[in-house]
Structures are given as C-alpha cells and as structure tokens.
Design a protein around this motif. Sequence first.
Motif, PDB file in Angstrom:
ATOM      1  N   THR A  77       0.829  -1.208   0.000  1.00 50.79           N
ATOM      2  CA  THR A  77       0.000   0.000   0.000  1.00 50.79           C
ATOM      3  C   THR A  77       0.865   1.261   0.000  1.00 50.79           C
ATOM      4  N   THR A  78       0.269   2.320  -0.487  1.00 52.21           N
ATOM      5  CA  THR A  78       0.920   3.629  -0.494  1.00 52.21           C
ATOM      6  C   THR A  78       0.380   4.450   0.680  1.00 52.21           C
ATOM      7  N   PRO A  79       1.111   5.461   1.145  1.00 45.92           N
ATOM      8  CA  PRO A  79       2.356   5.993   0.586  1.00 45.92           C
ATOM      9  C   PRO A  79       3.619   5.428   1.236  1.00 45.92           C
ATOM     10  N   HIS A  80       3.484   4.508   2.187  1.00 43.61           N
ATOM     11  CA  HIS A  80       4.652   4.061   2.956  1.00 43.61           C
ATOM     12  C   HIS A  80       5.188   2.693   2.530  1.00 43.61           C
ATOM     13  N   ASN A  81       4.645   2.143   1.428  1.00 44.69           N
ATOM     14  CA  ASN A  81       5.103   0.848   0.904  1.00 44.69           C
ATOM     15  C   ASN A  81       5.023  -0.255   1.946  1.00 44.69           C
ATOM     16  N   LEU A  82       3.909  -0.277   2.658  1.00 44.42           N
ATOM     17  CA  LEU A  82       3.672  -1.297   3.675  1.00 44.42           C
ATOM     18  C   LEU A  82       2.779  -2.390   3.099  1.00 44.42           C
ATOM     19  N   THR A  83       3.168  -3.637   3.329  1.00 44.98           N
ATOM     20  CA  THR A  83       2.417  -4.769   2.796  1.00 44.98           C
ATOM     21  C   THR A  83       1.314  -5.182   3.764  1.00 44.98           C
ATOM     22  N   TYR A  84       0.126  -5.349   3.218  1.00 46.29           N
ATOM     23  CA  TYR A  84      -1.007  -5.876   3.984  1.00 46.29           C
ATOM     24  C   TYR A  84      -1.376  -7.244   3.436  1.00 46.29           C
ATOM     25  N   SER A  85      -1.539  -8.179   4.340  1.00 42.02           N
ATOM     26  CA  SER A  85      -1.957  -9.536   4.016  1.00 42.02           C
ATOM     27  C   SER A  85      -3.456  -9.653   4.271  1.00 42.02           C
ATOM     28  N   TYR A  86      -4.154 -10.336   3.357  1.00 44.74           N
ATOM     29  CA  TYR A  86      -5.597 -10.494   3.550  1.00 44.74           C
ATOM     30  C   TYR A  86      -6.078 -11.768   2.874  1.00 44.74           C
ATOM     31  N   TYR A  87      -7.297 -12.161   3.217  1.00 41.44           N
ATOM     32  CA  TYR A  87      -7.869 -13.425   2.753  1.00 41.44           C
ATOM     33  C   TYR A  87      -9.274 -13.177   2.203  1.00 41.44           C
ATOM     34  N   LEU A  88      -9.557 -13.769   1.052  1.00 42.17           N
ATOM     35  CA  LEU A  88     -10.876 -13.639   0.422  1.00 42.17           C
ATOM     36  C   LEU A  88     -11.628 -14.961   0.509  1.00 42.17           C
ATOM     37  N   SER A  89     -12.902 -14.871   0.821  1.00 40.85           N
ATOM     38  CA  SER A  89     -13.726 -16.077   0.917  1.00 40.85           C
ATOM     39  C   SER A  89     -13.916 -16.717  -0.457  1.00 40.85           C
ATOM     40  N   PRO A  90     -14.282 -17.992  -0.493  1.00 34.06           N
ATOM     41  CA  PRO A  90     -14.459 -18.696  -1.770  1.00 34.06           C
ATOM     42  C   PRO A  90     -15.431 -17.965  -2.697  1.00 34.06           C
ATOM     43  N   ASN A  91     -15.125 -17.971  -3.978  1.00 38.42           N
ATOM     44  CA  ASN A  91     -15.974 -17.347  -5.007  1.00 38.42           C
ATOM     45  C   ASN A  91     -16.210 -15.864  -4.725  1.00 38.42           C
ATOM     46  N   PHE A  92     -15.194 -15.212  -4.167  1.00 44.50           N
ATOM     47  CA  PHE A  92     -15.355 -13.803  -3.784  1.00 44.50           C
ATOM     48  C   PHE A  92     -15.757 -12.937  -4.969  1.00 44.50           C
ATOM     49  N   HIS A  93     -15.174 -13.213  -6.133  1.00 45.99           N
ATOM     50  CA  HIS A  93     -15.462 -12.385  -7.307  1.00 45.99           C
ATOM     51  C   HIS A  93     -16.581 -12.961  -8.175  1.00 45.99           C
ATOM     52  N   ILE A 101     -16.625 -12.416   2.433  1.00 45.32           N
ATOM     53  CA  ILE A 101     -15.804 -12.116   3.610  1.00 45.32           C
ATOM     54  C   ILE A 101     -14.383 -11.749   3.184  1.00 45.32           C
ATOM     55  N   ILE A 102     -13.862 -10.687   3.790  1.00 47.12           N
ATOM     56  CA  ILE A 102     -12.443 -10.333   3.699  1.00 47.12           C
ATOM     57  C   ILE A 102     -11.885 -10.350   5.117  1.00 47.12           C
ATOM     58  N   LEU A 103     -10.794 -11.084   5.314  1.00 47.13           N
ATOM     59  CA  LEU A 103     -10.094 -11.061   6.592  1.00 47.13           C
ATOM     60  C   LEU A 103      -8.773 -10.333   6.411  1.00 47.13           C
ATOM     61  N   ILE A 104      -8.475  -9.427   7.318  1.00 53.07           N
ATOM     62  CA  ILE A 104      -7.259  -8.629   7.216  1.00 53.07           C
ATOM     63  C   ILE A 104      -6.267  -9.040   8.304  1.00 53.07           C
ATOM     64  N   ASP A 105      -4.995  -9.174   7.933  1.00 50.87           N
ATOM     65  CA  ASP A 105      -3.917  -9.172   8.913  1.00 50.87           C
ATOM     66  C   ASP A 105      -3.553  -7.711   9.137  1.00 50.87           C
ATOM     67  N   LEU A 106      -3.944  -7.157  10.262  1.00 50.74           N
ATOM     68  CA  LEU A 106      -3.605  -5.768  10.515  1.00 50.74           C
ATOM     69  C   LEU A 106      -2.094  -5.585  10.598  1.00 50.74           C
ATOM     70  N   LEU A 107      -1.665  -4.359  10.408  1.00 48.67           N
ATOM     71  CA  LEU A 107      -0.249  -4.035  10.449  1.00 48.67           C
ATOM     72  C   LEU A 107       0.376  -4.539  11.753  1.00 48.67           C
ATOM     73  N   GLY A 108       1.541  -5.174  11.633  1.00 48.83           N
ATOM     74  CA  GLY A 108       2.229  -5.696  12.799  1.00 48.83           C
ATOM     75  C   GLY A 108       1.962  -7.160  13.076  1.00 48.83           C
ATOM     76  N   PHE A 109       1.045  -7.760  12.311  1.00 47.41           N
ATOM     77  CA  PHE A 109       0.618  -9.130  12.607  1.00 47.41           C
ATOM     78  C   PHE A 109       0.580  -9.990  11.346  1.00 47.41           C
ATOM     79  N   GLY A 110       0.617 -11.316  11.563  1.00 44.00           N
ATOM     80  CA  GLY A 110       0.464 -12.246  10.455  1.00 44.00           C
ATOM     81  C   GLY A 110       1.496 -12.003   9.376  1.00 44.00           C
ATOM     82  N   ALA A 111       1.030 -11.976   8.135  1.00 43.31           N
ATOM     83  CA  ALA A 111       1.932 -11.777   7.006  1.00 43.31           C
ATOM     84  C   ALA A 111       2.000 -10.325   6.554  1.00 43.31           C
ATOM     85  N   SER A 112       1.438  -9.418   7.332  1.00 46.21           N
ATOM     86  CA  SER A 112       1.535  -7.989   7.008  1.00 46.21           C
ATOM     87  C   SER A 112       2.849  -7.418   7.513  1.00 46.21           C
TER      88      SER A 112
END
Length: 359
Positions: free
Chosen positions: A11-27, A64-75
């Motif tokens: 993500t911008t502007p600090h080039n920080l990576t966020y990890s997240y998960y999408l439920s089946p058939n999300f799109h 459903i979208i699950l977020i790994d907030l900054l500092g946790f998981g794969a973020s």
Amino acid sequence: MDKFEHKTLETTPHNLTYSYYLSPNFHNPTHPSAPTLLLCHGFPDSAHLWSRAIPHLLTLPYRIILIDLLGFGASSKPTTPSHYNYRAQSASIAQILELEKNPDNIIPVGHDWGSGTVQRFYLYHRQRCAGLALLSLAYQVPSPEPFDLATANATTAKRFGYPQWEYWNFFTAPDAPKLMMENLDRFWEVNNGFLASPDPKEKGVDIWMREMFCVPGAMREYITGTGKYKDFTVELRPYARDEKLREEYRERMRRDGFEGPVCYYTSLANNTMLEDERSLCQKSGNEDKKITVPVLYIGQTGDWVCRTDLMSDAKEAGLVKDVEEKVVDAGHWCLYDAEKSEEIAGMIGEWLGRKFPVK
C-alpha cells in the motif's frame, strides 16, 4: 480458512504490505448485491483469530475479507508508531477494497484494536459502509484533546473503581517486547487465565483480567514471575489449554515479535492521531462523529477493560441510534473458543439477517 484465497498488497504511501484473505468465489458471489463482511482482529492476534467463527459465517450469504492488521500475520511490521494510526490503516484497507473492486456495501467487523480500526474506517470512509459490528471495544468517541495515560487512569479509577488502562504502562515500556518474548507462556496465561473472585460480594466472577490489566505493576510481575506472582500460575480457560493452539501462538510470536504490535499503544499514547481525531470534531452537531448505519456490539462478561456498559457513552451523546448490544459469558479472547465463536457468529448472523436480508 483453508478455502480462503490469501493475497497481499503493498500500500501507499509508505510501501507497507497488507496480508488479507478472500472467501471462496469472492469475485463470483451467489448474491452480488449482498454486503461484504470485513473482519479485523486485535492484539496480539492475526486474521486466524476468526478461524473458529469462519465455518459458521460461511453459511451466510455474504462475502468475507479477513485482514492481517499491520504488525501481525503476514503484514508488514514497522516499528514507527505513526504507521499504526487509524487513518493510515483505514486508507490501506480502502486500497485493498479498491483493488478487489468491492462495492460500497462493507460491514466492518472488529475485535479489540480491530474494533477501534473499523470504527475509524467507518468515520473516514463512511460512504463505503452499510453497517458496523464491534466486539469487545465499544465505540470510542473522537476527542480533540490529547490523550494522557495518567489522566485516563485517574479518571477511570474514579468512575469504575480501578484504572482501566493501567496495563498500557507495561505495553509502552521499552523492555515490554523483550519480556513478553522471553516469557511467552506467562503472557499467554495473562491473556487467557481465569480467576474467580474470593470476595463474596462479587459472587465468584472472573476477575483475572482486572487483576492483570488494571492493577499497577501486576502484568509485569506475572510475566516475569516476580513479586506477588513469584510462585503463582493461574488456571487457564479450557480452550487455552489446547497445546496445538498454544504452540501456534508461540510460533507466530517468535516469528513476528512484539516490537510492531506494541506500536498500537505507543501510537495512541504519543498522540500520533491527535490531528486526525480533531478533524472529526470540527462540524457542528457532531456530524462527523455520528454512526448512522446499524451497529451491533458484542461484549464479554470477563472483560474488565472493554467493559460491556461503555456503548452508553456514545448513545447518551446521541452519536449512535440504531445499535443492538449483546453480551457473551466469556473472556476477552473468546474467539479462540470454538463454542463461543459459534455463539458470536450466530449473533452476527441473526443481526445481519434482520438488518441486511438477502433476497
């Protein structure tokens, strides 16, 4: 969560990576017009906090979208406290929604710091939100005044009979990350213990969180096995005795560390969000503070910090009108308990079905 698609976004502007998960058939959802649930965890967890609730939530007609907030998981895990302020994280979450082309019908659902994050996500991106669900932490009304920990503790000691935010003195101490890492099992016990009150007036209620989080020096003494807690080990709640669950926690924290996660506390304690909060306090009639969508609040009987009666502050100020309040007989980290997760998912599903019916 095995069925979910794991993705990341820088993500911008600090080039920080966020990890997240999408439920089946999300799109390719069965009900494209149905709202999307945006689930955010708290401290010291990850998106996997929701794993016991997910099987029940997947039976509902919502993406459903699950977020790994900054500092946790794969973020990313920066150690600059200002990166953890609510407005910055809300902007990053909005970038995820834009990438996934999600319609503006989000229902953010948050636990602990995740609750604080989704509250501000709503205030900063209200056009995207159809509803709001808060677990543990009730609506924290924006204030134009600087946060002062000593003042907050003195005020809550007078109001509740104990300093509600005392544990922040430990989490914001320079040696806290090191002490928690060196004593992972003791910190697990801090968060997941059970202690019945010996006071007959309290009728055996669980006071462990109050003793750990709201008594000066108690958390430090227990974690380091000194002082009052030198020869004491608390009884764990049944779910917390699961060795697989405990080992997952150990592995995760050894990998991720505590240096990033404690920045949630130092960010607020150092007032990195003050100008953002003041921006929400400018309009007459408190218009920018009002939550105008349906709100569900779920508290826990054993939570002495995120008290179950604190939605009253926002209600009495006229800031939240359509709010339903539920209480679960459990501790703060009850989403690690399969039975309580099912109960909470049921409460969320019943509320969604009434407020956001899918035809």
